[in-house]
Design a protein around this motif. Sequence first.
Motif, mmCIF file in Angstrom:
data_model
loop_
_atom_site.group_PDB
_atom_site.id
_atom_site.type_symbol
_atom_site.label_atom_id
_atom_site.label_comp_id
_atom_site.label_asym_id
_atom_site.label_seq_id
_atom_site.Cartn_x
_atom_site.Cartn_y
_atom_site.Cartn_z
ATOM 1 N N PHE A 11 13.748 27.689 55.023
ATOM 2 C CA PHE A 11 13.806 26.981 53.740
ATOM 3 C C PHE A 11 14.860 25.880 53.738
ATOM 4 O O PHE A 11 14.960 25.115 52.783
ATOM 5 C CB PHE A 11 14.066 27.968 52.605
ATOM 6 C CG PHE A 11 12.933 28.943 52.396
ATOM 7 C CD1 PHE A 11 11.747 28.524 51.814
ATOM 8 C CD2 PHE A 11 13.050 30.251 52.814
ATOM 9 C CE1 PHE A 11 10.701 29.409 51.634
ATOM 10 C CE2 PHE A 11 12.005 31.152 52.646
ATOM 11 C CZ PHE A 11 10.821 30.733 52.049
ATOM 12 N N THR A 12 15.662 25.810 54.779
ATOM 13 C CA THR A 12 16.665 24.758 54.880
ATOM 14 C C THR A 12 15.986 23.437 55.227
ATOM 15 O O THR A 12 15.231 23.365 56.198
ATOM 16 C CB THR A 12 17.694 25.092 55.981
ATOM 17 O OG1 THR A 12 18.293 26.356 55.682
ATOM 18 C CG2 THR A 12 18.764 24.014 56.067
ATOM 19 N N ASP A 40 17.721 29.010 57.581
ATOM 20 C CA ASP A 40 16.403 29.613 57.735
ATOM 21 C C ASP A 40 15.345 28.540 57.496
ATOM 22 O O ASP A 40 15.653 27.353 57.379
ATOM 23 C CB ASP A 40 16.239 30.801 56.784
ATOM 24 C CG ASP A 40 16.412 30.406 55.323
ATOM 25 O OD1 ASP A 40 16.200 29.220 54.984
ATOM 26 O OD2 ASP A 40 16.741 31.292 54.513
#
Length: 384
Positions: free
Chosen positions: A13-14, A11
């Motif tokens: 945040f990766t 997502d």
Amino acid sequence: MTESIHATPPDMFTPIELVRPPRVLFGGGLVASVGAWARENGIARTLVVADAFNAARVGLLDLPGAVTVFDRVRPEPDTANLDDLLAVAEAAEPQFVVGFGGGSAMDLAKLAAVLPGSGQTLADVAGAERVRAKRAALAQVPTTAGTGSEAGTRALVTDPATASKIAVQSLRMLADLAVVDPDLTMTVPRAVTAATGVDALAHCVEAYTNRKAHPAIDLYALAGIRLIGRWLPRAVADGSDREARAGLALASLYGGFCLGPVNTAAGHAVAYPLGTRHHVPHGAANALVFPHVLAFNAPAVPEKTAGVLAALGLKPVREPAAVLQAAHGWCLALGCTMSLSDLGVPEDDLPRMAEEAHAIRRLLDNNPRPVGRDDILAMYRAAY
């Protein structure tokens, strides 16, 4: 298979690193900007890496000073082709290397910018980030709309001894300048336009459906797919359609943006043995394989698969047989050769090809659905 095969991509945040050439120029008539950049940077000695056709129009680059032209780039270049180039580069001692052509020319240009005088061989730099230093400035000028190599940091060379591709990846092979002039693609023949266009499509689709897919790259992937869906049929129908050529050049660039942080997956792995073993052009190999891999992956990424078809202007189906029929029909309508037999691939070599494709873990491990050797063999047989 059951729903358990559904891929769970990263997502937002990766962590992801986006790498681009520091200067990218896009637009018709910009090819002479390469010479202007060379003058701005005090370049006196340039090596242009090209095939015979593009070598005959090197004057368009408007390069200053001493210009050496390597005009022997071959499709799917092998180690012998690279060795010939490196010998010319060692003698010329260029300050500036220009890749002028398709992906083959641009890939070899990357290696010519880092290997001569470095004390490193191709074997020393194979893999990721093993190049010690950049030896010459690098510009990339694509003359086809397919590979997106102008935007990337990878180079592929075929090893004839193993009939497999040697991959080199290094940030030191990133172009200092990329000039994407769609007018340079106006002379590309119809069949090559279709095949290279589907290669660009495969870059975008394989990144979009990848295990490492990321929202920061999905933007480029979907835009690239939509551009190809809109403009590739028009460019195939009328090669003089300047607007269509520009749309494809932009799609190819977007595909190149997808390759660095995400890369391709099973599609390219399954396509590679067609080139290394049977000298099928890379674009034609990807066009043939594309519908089969898209359908194979559909159970793992059903929503994205439907999104790909919708972006191409097709009915957004999800069932594998329907996906295969839709994608295969779309490629066939472009004039792509869609059977291995028509490409001259011998049927008795399919098991060996499946073994070689299955060994390309750097790509298969990106695929949203696990791919076994028998799965690859089944794709080849379905495509035969």
